[in-house]
Design a protein around this motif. Structure first.
Motif, mmCIF file in Angstrom:
data_model
loop_
_atom_site.group_PDB
_atom_site.id
_atom_site.type_symbol
_atom_site.label_atom_id
_atom_site.label_comp_id
_atom_site.label_asym_id
_atom_site.label_seq_id
_atom_site.Cartn_x
_atom_site.Cartn_y
_atom_site.Cartn_z
ATOM 1 N N UNK A 162 1.599 -6.388 -6.220
ATOM 2 C CA UNK A 162 0.336 -5.669 -6.422
ATOM 3 C C UNK A 162 0.377 -4.400 -5.590
ATOM 4 N N UNK A 163 0.250 -3.261 -6.250
ATOM 5 C CA UNK A 163 0.214 -1.988 -5.527
ATOM 6 C C UNK A 163 -1.225 -1.568 -5.286
ATOM 7 N N UNK A 164 -1.487 -1.160 -4.070
ATOM 8 C CA UNK A 164 -2.749 -0.527 -3.729
ATOM 9 C C UNK A 164 -2.408 0.940 -3.527
ATOM 10 N N UNK A 187 0.856 -1.189 0.000
ATOM 11 C CA UNK A 187 0.000 0.000 0.000
ATOM 12 C C UNK A 187 0.887 1.232 0.000
ATOM 13 N N UNK A 188 0.681 2.080 -1.014
ATOM 14 C CA UNK A 188 1.437 3.328 -1.136
ATOM 15 C C UNK A 188 0.461 4.495 -1.044
ATOM 16 N N UNK A 189 0.998 5.627 -0.587
ATOM 17 C CA UNK A 189 0.142 6.796 -0.389
ATOM 18 C C UNK A 189 0.917 8.071 -0.668
ATOM 19 N N UNK A 190 0.195 9.172 -0.713
ATOM 20 C CA UNK A 190 0.824 10.484 -0.858
ATOM 21 C C UNK A 190 1.711 10.586 -2.087
ATOM 22 N N UNK A 191 2.900 11.170 -1.906
ATOM 23 C CA UNK A 191 3.829 11.392 -3.015
ATOM 24 C C UNK A 191 4.297 10.103 -3.664
ATOM 25 N N UNK A 225 5.008 -0.202 -10.271
ATOM 26 C CA UNK A 225 5.019 -1.440 -9.508
ATOM 27 C C UNK A 225 6.001 -2.423 -10.140
ATOM 28 N N UNK A 226 6.942 -2.934 -9.354
ATOM 29 C CA UNK A 226 7.815 -3.987 -9.878
ATOM 30 C C UNK A 226 6.988 -5.222 -10.234
ATOM 31 N N UNK A 227 7.480 -6.014 -11.155
ATOM 32 C CA UNK A 227 6.775 -7.229 -11.563
ATOM 33 C C UNK A 227 6.471 -8.090 -10.346
ATOM 34 N N UNK A 228 5.236 -8.544 -10.268
ATOM 35 C CA UNK A 228 4.847 -9.459 -9.212
ATOM 36 C C UNK A 228 4.356 -8.823 -7.936
#
Length: 138
Positions: free
Chosen positions: A73-75, A58-62, A68-71
């Motif tokens: 999953x970015x939220x 899970x990423x947020x803000x800036x 996303x690197x292969x494999x």
């Protein structure tokens, strides 16, 4: 079989290495390090083997716009990262795999489903070091 759910901002902030000068760049480097974990068997926080079947970050803000690197999953949290983490943990806990959430945030830990296990950033950073053969700050 375990899904790692990573509170990226919390892990990033666990080492004062200047990440705040380039949050997106530091996040991208951290995610690259974690990519090697997605199909690994790790020594778990309790010493038992953890077979990683998926890695969700899970990423947020800036950092929301990092690639996303292969494999992995970015939220991308539209608002609160904690809200996105709690919701994602709830979704993952309904599946067949175990969920291991990586965060030191006590408030977030209280919001997680009972089925989710929790560990701190130090465990994940040490696991990444052991898999990649590196010992470096995120």
């Amino acid at each position: 079989m375990t899904v790692l759910l990573v509170d990226v901002a919390n892990v990033l902030g666990s080492r004062p290495d200047g990440w705040w000068r380039d949050r997106a760049g530091a996040t991208a480097r951290l995610l690259d390090r974690f990519a090697a974990l997605r199909t690994s068997t790790l020594d778990g926080p309790d010493g038992a083997p953890v077979v990683v079947t998926a890695l969700v970050a899970v990423v947020e803000g800036q950092a929301r716009d990092v690639e996303s690197p292969a494999g992995i999953r970015l939220v991308r949290a539209a608002g609160s990262g904690d809200d996105a983490l709690a919701a994602t943990a709830g979704e993952l806990a309904d599946g067949d795999d175990d969920v291991l959430v990586v965060t030191a945030d006590r408030g977030l830990r209280a919001r997680l489903p009972a089925a989710a296990r929790v560990t701190g950033p130090g465990w994940l950073l040490a696991a990444a070091d052991s898999v990649t053969g590196q010992d470096q700050a995120p």
